[in-house]
Scaffold this motif. Structure first.
Motif, PDB file in Angstrom:
ATOM      1  N   SER A  78      54.714  53.360  65.875  1.00 53.24           N
ATOM      2  CA  SER A  78      55.714  53.181  66.931  1.00 53.24           C
ATOM      3  C   SER A  78      55.383  54.144  68.065  1.00 53.24           C
ATOM      4  O   SER A  78      55.561  55.361  67.931  1.00 53.24           O
ATOM      5  CB  SER A  78      57.123  53.467  66.404  1.00 53.24           C
ATOM      6  OG  SER A  78      58.031  53.585  67.490  1.00 53.24           O
TER       7      SER A  78
ATOM      8  N   MET B  69      63.718  57.510  71.312  1.00 54.26           N
ATOM      9  CA  MET B  69      64.068  57.252  69.918  1.00 54.26           C
ATOM     10  C   MET B  69      64.961  56.032  69.748  1.00 54.26           C
ATOM     11  O   MET B  69      64.989  55.419  68.678  1.00 54.26           O
ATOM     12  CB  MET B  69      64.735  58.480  69.298  1.00 54.26           C
ATOM     13  CG  MET B  69      63.755  59.575  68.911  1.00 54.26           C
ATOM     14  SD  MET B  69      62.451  59.027  67.764  1.00 54.26           S
ATOM     15  CE  MET B  69      63.424  58.563  66.324  1.00 54.26           C
TER      16      MET B  69
ATOM     17  N   ALA C 276      56.311  58.397  63.154  1.00 49.72           N
ATOM     18  CA  ALA C 276      55.696  57.424  64.051  1.00 49.72           C
ATOM     19  C   ALA C 276      55.450  56.075  63.388  1.00 49.72           C
ATOM     20  O   ALA C 276      55.251  55.076  64.065  1.00 49.72           O
ATOM     21  CB  ALA C 276      54.369  57.970  64.595  1.00 49.72           C
TER      22      ALA C 276
ATOM     23  N   VAL D 235      58.261  56.258  69.220  1.00 48.62           N
ATOM     24  CA  VAL D 235      58.467  57.465  68.421  1.00 48.62           C
ATOM     25  C   VAL D 235      57.418  58.520  68.764  1.00 48.62           C
ATOM     26  O   VAL D 235      57.726  59.717  68.846  1.00 48.62           O
ATOM     27  CB  VAL D 235      58.448  57.140  66.915  1.00 48.62           C
ATOM     28  CG1 VAL D 235      58.513  58.409  66.083  1.00 48.62           C
ATOM     29  CG2 VAL D 235      59.601  56.220  66.559  1.00 48.62           C
TER      30      VAL D 235
ATOM     31  N   ARG E 282      63.512  62.475  74.826  1.00 46.48           N
ATOM     32  CA  ARG E 282      63.389  62.172  73.402  1.00 46.48           C
ATOM     33  C   ARG E 282      64.463  61.186  72.970  1.00 46.48           C
ATOM     34  O   ARG E 282      64.183  60.228  72.234  1.00 46.48           O
ATOM     35  CB  ARG E 282      63.498  63.457  72.573  1.00 46.48           C
ATOM     36  CG  ARG E 282      63.450  63.213  71.066  1.00 46.48           C
ATOM     37  CD  ARG E 282      63.589  64.507  70.275  1.00 46.48           C
ATOM     38  NE  ARG E 282      63.652  64.219  68.849  1.00 46.48           N
ATOM     39  CZ  ARG E 282      62.599  64.063  68.071  1.00 46.48           C
ATOM     40  NH1 ARG E 282      61.382  64.153  68.576  1.00 46.48           N
ATOM     41  NH2 ARG E 282      62.732  63.797  66.785  1.00 46.48           N
TER      42      ARG E 282
ATOM     43  N   ALA F 201      62.860  53.103  68.562  1.00 46.34           N
ATOM     44  CA  ALA F 201      61.975  53.309  67.414  1.00 46.34           C
ATOM     45  C   ALA F 201      61.688  52.016  66.656  1.00 46.34           C
ATOM     46  O   ALA F 201      60.602  51.837  66.101  1.00 46.34           O
ATOM     47  CB  ALA F 201      62.575  54.350  66.473  1.00 46.34           C
TER      48      ALA F 201
ATOM     49  N   GLU G 165      58.227  62.234  70.056  1.00 42.74           N
ATOM     50  CA  GLU G 165      57.730  63.443  69.412  1.00 42.74           C
ATOM     51  C   GLU G 165      57.146  64.430  70.422  1.00 42.74           C
ATOM     52  O   GLU G 165      57.212  65.643  70.230  1.00 42.74           O
ATOM     53  CB  GLU G 165      56.667  63.079  68.371  1.00 42.74           C
ATOM     54  CG  GLU G 165      57.195  62.336  67.164  1.00 42.74           C
ATOM     55  CD  GLU G 165      57.742  63.272  66.102  1.00 42.74           C
ATOM     56  OE1 GLU G 165      57.339  64.446  66.079  1.00 42.74           O
ATOM     57  OE2 GLU G 165      58.581  62.820  65.304  1.00 42.74           O
TER      58      GLU G 165
END
Length: 351
Positions: free
Chosen positions: A225, A244, A24, A228, A240, A247, A232
């Motif tokens: 982030s 991502m 993160a 992120v 996801r 990010a 998660e």
């Protein structure tokens, strides 16, 4: 989404940010590209260096804000009490996390006037999301955010990226600026607007100030982030993957700070987003920040004790004082004029 789901989501956020193995943490803030010119003859008394500042006319013993970090999880009550006690002991400011869950449920998460009792003399800031201002009770939420804390101001946070990549996020953002303007006009206390880690551009900051916002927190890329974080906790692989990709999305804190300061020379600016220590704080002040905010960096200490939070910020204050000493800066005004070394090739000049 019901309030128990919102609380679980906030709990997920805490777990992910606290997990040191998590990805993160975002990319760099841009502050590492700056290097102060060392002053080997400071001609100062280290202990006499003046770090005093103010936020909205409220005195601060150091230019620090405990930034918004938690507002929904059950364990937030203890965390918020420790943060308030530490802020009072240190004479620094505090902004709470989002009050949405507490205001719409029977669980106040510790976001009550008890915080004001624990910290009667600090600048205490309430917090609500910009997207909530578009809801039918948006203005009422804003007022209650202030009243339940006896807050000195209200933070309105902007988190469009987080909402966009969050499966249950708020998608409708048309009319947010006008909603902020209405809030400024009716609330009765100053309004602060902050991003949550993707930075504010100069044009957005100018529009906010024209709408009556008193303080801007750039909250740039380089800290947590939230794309992120949402990746998660995503239940679906596709969600996801979408998250991502963002990010490293955003305006680095140093870049955002410089651009906003250039556009708004007289507006109070807070620098947050990846502030690791007092040297980062000194660099941010040199680039135009009036205050420096930190959230994730102190969260683990806040889960332990008030004493741990106090020690954490005392270290940052000592580091900031040494940075002033070794640049020959007797106070924060002098620090803003401190000399920087020429940048490495490829970096823009900051002198």
């Amino acid at each position: 989404m019901n309030e128990s789901d919102l609380s679980r989501r906030k709990d997920d956020h805490l777990d992910i940010v606290l997990d040191r193995r998590s990805a993160a943490q975002g990319p760099g803030t841009g502050l590492d590209a700056l290097q102060f010119e060392h002053c080997a003859l400071p001609e100062l008394d280290l202990d006499a260096i003046d770090l005093s500042s103010a936020l909205l006319g409220i005195p601060l013993r150091a230019p620090l804000l405990i930034s918004s970090m938690t507002g929904g999880a059950e364990r937030s009550a203890a965390i918020n009490c420790r943060l308030a006690e530490a802020a009072q002991a240190l004479g620094i400011a505090m902004g709470v996390g989002s009050q949405r869950v507490g205001l719409r449920s029977g669980n106040d998460q510790g976001l009550t006037r008890e915080l004001r009792r624990l910290a009667p003399n600090i600048a205490l800031l309430g917090n609500i999301g910009a997207a909530q201002l578009l809801e039918p009770d948006g203005l009422d939420l804003a007022r209650r955010s202030v009243d339940t804390l006896q807050a000195d101001a209200l933070i309105i946070h902007l988190n469009p990226l987080q909402e966009a990549v969050q499966a249950e996020g708020d998608r409708k953002w048309s009319g947010v600026l006008e909603a902020i303007r209405r809030t400024v006009d009716t609330l009765g206390v100053p309004v602060v607007v902050k991003e949550v880690g993707a930075g504010l551009s100069a044009s957005v900051a100018v529009a906010l100030v024209q709408a009556g916002v008193r303080v801007i927190d750039v909250a740039g890329l380089g800290g947590t982030s939230w794309a992120v974080v949402e990746a998660e906790r995503a239940a679906k692989p596709a969600d996801r993957e979408v998250a991502m990709a963002f990010a490293h999305w955003g305006i680095p804190t140093a870049t955002s700070l410089q651009q906003v300061r250039q556009a708004l020379p007289n507006t109070t600016l807070i620098a947050s987003g990846g502030m690791r220590n007092g040297v980062d704080a000194a660099k941010a002040i040199r680039l135009g920040a009036d205050l420096v905010g930190q959230a994730a960096g102190v969260l683990r200490d806040a889960t332990l004790s008030t004493a741990a939070v106090i020690e954490h910020f005392e270290i940052i204050i000592r580091q900031l004082r040494v940075a002033c000493f070794c640049t020959g800066s007797a106070d924060l005004a002098a620090l803003r004029r401190a000399r920087l070394l020429p940048p490495d090739p490829g970096y823009p000049s900051h002198s």
